[in-house]
Design an enzyme around this catalytic site. Structure first.
Site, mmCIF file in Angstrom:
data_model
loop_
_atom_site.group_PDB
_atom_site.id
_atom_site.type_symbol
_atom_site.label_atom_id
_atom_site.label_comp_id
_atom_site.label_asym_id
_atom_site.label_seq_id
_atom_site.Cartn_x
_atom_site.Cartn_y
_atom_site.Cartn_z
ATOM 1 N N ASP A 165 15.815 45.723 64.113
ATOM 2 C CA ASP A 165 15.349 46.873 63.321
ATOM 3 C C ASP A 165 16.333 48.040 63.228
ATOM 4 O OD1 ASP A 165 13.093 46.334 62.014
ATOM 5 O OD2 ASP A 165 11.719 47.413 63.332
ATOM 6 N N LYS B 60 20.686 46.218 60.261
ATOM 7 C CA LYS B 60 21.784 45.289 59.928
ATOM 8 C C LYS B 60 21.654 44.715 58.523
ATOM 9 C CE LYS B 60 20.534 42.929 63.543
ATOM 10 N NZ LYS B 60 19.586 43.917 64.105
ATOM 11 N N THR B 61 20.440 44.297 58.184
ATOM 12 C CA THR B 61 20.238 43.685 56.869
ATOM 13 C C THR B 61 20.340 44.742 55.767
ATOM 14 O OG1 THR B 61 18.868 41.994 57.890
ATOM 15 C CG2 THR B 61 18.669 42.238 55.505
ATOM 16 N N HIS C 20 16.377 40.229 66.789
ATOM 17 C CA HIS C 20 15.235 39.949 67.655
ATOM 18 C C HIS C 20 15.608 38.995 68.787
ATOM 19 C CE1 HIS C 20 11.255 38.880 68.989
ATOM 20 N NE2 HIS C 20 10.744 39.804 68.185
#
Ligand SMILES: Nc1nc2c(ncn2[C@@H]2O[C@H](COP(=O)(O)OP(=O)(O)OP(=O)(O)O)[C@@H](O)[C@H]2O)c(=O)[nH]1
Ligand SMILES: [Mg+2]
Length: 391
Positions: free
Chosen positions: A10, A13-14, A73
């Site tokens: 969270d 990164k994306t 994660h």
């Protein structure tokens, strides 16, 4: 060269990956890949997290980058490791709101062990930070942490910005401008990998598909050497030793005559069935490498603060070996002649040399790095010191 985004879940990164493609697409160096196209699996969408690492590509003024967006994660560390294993350098993303978190540390350690030599830091989410001292603190902590894991903490570029602002085209001073700064830092700070093109070809297999009408396509990264369409190759590992011909090479949906070290490629293989191939095997220039049943390695066992075990273990402990794209159960034992071998304990934090016996053979050489995992967490890292038994 191959780079990518790593860091805690969270932290953005994306979003950053999407933002880089957006900003560079405006300069003509990329196709904009939106967030939803990167985290595209239904479970990723439902949970709002990355599970599979995904590849995008873009160009700056002087480089072409393949970029791998890794999951943060803890449950998907396995995918992070295979993603990061393909990186020549990387971007560690850390949220200014949280600062460093467990997977910030674990990813740094793993990146180092996998052989990533340099990173750029992106301190994200500065749009929601009002106290500048907070940013200074995160900057300082990240430099310390980099140094702890043997990166050059002092000179590593640290860029502070907001990936979301860049993606949404807002607040250019912390958005688009910072993405440009980040990309420039990558160009200047991250070193082009030494492409040892002279050495024999090796590709570590990541995945395998059947393409109707064409045959079996194997996907993976060329680690060293060069391959050409029509070359004889050998497939090794997991009890397999097969010779075949490379009948096609594909990269980013383009057909090519050759591929070389560092390339992520698809390889079309003559007369091979999908069932004969599995992730973790390698494709090599015939005879250039051998598969190994037993080897000796220098191991570092992580402490519980590093995400490792809480308790010691004895010989005959059986964790999972992650080496290139292979994931194999191994037995650990003390080298022959060790006194009181059955009573000797290995404590978290120990550096030890042990004998490793994988349940499947695997192609390897001294100097190769790997990771040991157990029950979903990293318990150790290692480097092969000596081959004891070939297949
Ligand atoms: N305010 C703010 N939110 C951001 C920023 N960048 C990302 N976010 C939000 O943070 C959340 C997580 O972003 P992601 O990009 O999915 O994070 P991630 O690091 O890829 O997460 P995993 O891949 O699951 O580890 C999303 O709700 C984003 O919109 C930013 O610069 N500012
Ligand atoms: Mg993500």
């Amino acid at each position: 060269m191959n780079i990518g985004t790593i860091g805690h879940v969270d932290h953005g990164k994306t979003t950053l990956t999407a933002a880089i493609t957006k900003v560079l697409s405006e300069r003509g160096g990329a196709k904009f890949t939106d967030y939803a196209e990167i985290d595209k699996a239904p479970e990723e969408k439902a949970r709002g997290i990355t599970i599979n690492s995904s590849h995008v590509e873009y160009e700056t003024d002087n480089r072409h980058y393949g970029h791998i967006d890794c999951p943060g994660h803890a449950d998907y560390i396995k995918n992070m490791i295979t993603g990061a294993a393909q990186m020549d350098g990387g971007i560690i993303v850390v949220s200014a709101t949280d600062g460093q978190m467990p997977q910030t540390r674990e990813h740094l350690l793993l990146a180092r062990q996998i052989g990533v030599k340099k990173l750029v830091v992106f301190i994200n989410k500065v749009d929601v930070i009002t106290d500048p001292e907070m940013l200074e603190l995160v900057d300082m902590e990240m430099r310390d942490l980099l140094t702890t894991y043997n990166f050059d903490g002092e000179n590593t570029p640290v860029i502070m910005g907001s990936a979301l602002s860049a993606l949404e085209g807002k607040n250019p001073e912390i958005g688009v401008d910072k993405i440009n700064e980040l990309v420039k830092a990558c160009d200047e700070w991250l070193d082009l990998p030494p492409r040892d093109l002279e050495k024999p070809f090796i590709l570590s297999i990541e995945d395998v598909f059947t393409v109707p009408g064409r045959g079996t396509v194997v996907v993976g990264r060329a680690e060293r050497g060069v391959c050409r369409k029509g070359d004889e190759v050998e497939i090794l590992g997991y009890g397999t030793k097969l010779k075949t011909t490379l009948t096609g090479i594909e990269m980013f949906h383009k057909e090519l005559e050759r591929a070389e070290a560092g390339d992520n490629m698809g390889a079309l293989l003559r007369g091979i069935k999908k069932e004969q191939i599995r992730r973790g095997q390698v494709i090599i220039a015939p005879g250039s490498m051998k598969s190994v049943k037993k080897f000796q390695a220098q191991l570092y066992i992580l402490t519980k603060d590093e995400g490792g075990r809480y308790t010691p273990f004895m010989q005959h402990y059986r964790p999972q070996l992650f080496l290139r794209t292979a994931d194999i159960t191994i037995g650990l034992s003390w080298p022959e002649g060790t006194a009181d071998a059955d009573d000797k304990m290995v404590m978290p934090g120990d550096n030890v040399e042990m004998v490793c016996s994988p349940v499947h053979d695997v192609a390897l050489e001294p100097g190769m790095r790997f990771t040991l995992r157990e029950g979903g967490k990293t318990v150790g890292t290692g480097i092969v010191t000596k081959v004891l038994e070939y297949v």
